[in-house]
Design an enzyme around this catalytic site. Structure first.
Site: not given
Length: 157
Positions: A9-10
């Protein structure tokens, strides 16, 4: 020292998370397996590069094993969702373990098989070779150290 890359993800939170693991010597964030050389953050977010927001991890295998790193990684991702983690949606947010050493591929495959027993849905986390890695812009490096109250899909409390 061994090297491995994680897409979780981020990359801001993923980097901070791995920095907290004993045996991890160095991390950086960047764009992995891009079909465009030296993409910008904006190009990655547009979806035109097919790059993954990834964290480079250099670790001392005498202090932490790849199996332990994968176990830790699976505690902060949902490996059954493709192209999304938390509120972050897009192909750049897909999850994956990307290897440099071809011998790691088999270990990762076996580890994913073991972990599958913990999930009712199939694991869609990628297990692929690192083909290329472009360092992200400086403001992304150690972002949550510089901005302790910045957005993060991983809970550290």
């Amino acid at each position: 020292m061994k090297q491995i890359y994680f897409g979780g993800g981020c990359f801001w939170g993923t980097q901070k998370y791995f920095d907290l693991i004993k045996g991890v010597q160095k991390t950086s964030v960047g764009y992995l397996n891009s079909n465009m050389k030296n993409p910008t953050y904006e190009q990655v977010c547009s979806g035109q590069t097919n790059a993954v927001e990834a964290v480079f991890v250099e670790y001392d295998e005498n202090k932490v094993s790849l199996n332990e790193l994968i176990d830790a990684f699976f505690k902060v991702i949902d490996p059954t969702i493709r192209n999304r983690q938390g509120n972050d949606i897009g192909t750049q947010y897909r999850t994956g373990v990307y290897w440099v050493d071809p011998q790691d591929e088999q270990l990762i495959t076996q580890k994913f098989r073991e972990l599958q027993a913990n999930y009712p849905k199939p694991i869609v986390t990628e297990n692929r070779a690192m083909e290329n890695y472009f360092l992200a812009e400086e403001y992304h490096q150690d972002y949550l150290k510089k901005n302790p109250h910045g957005y993060c899909h991983i809970k550290f409390d």
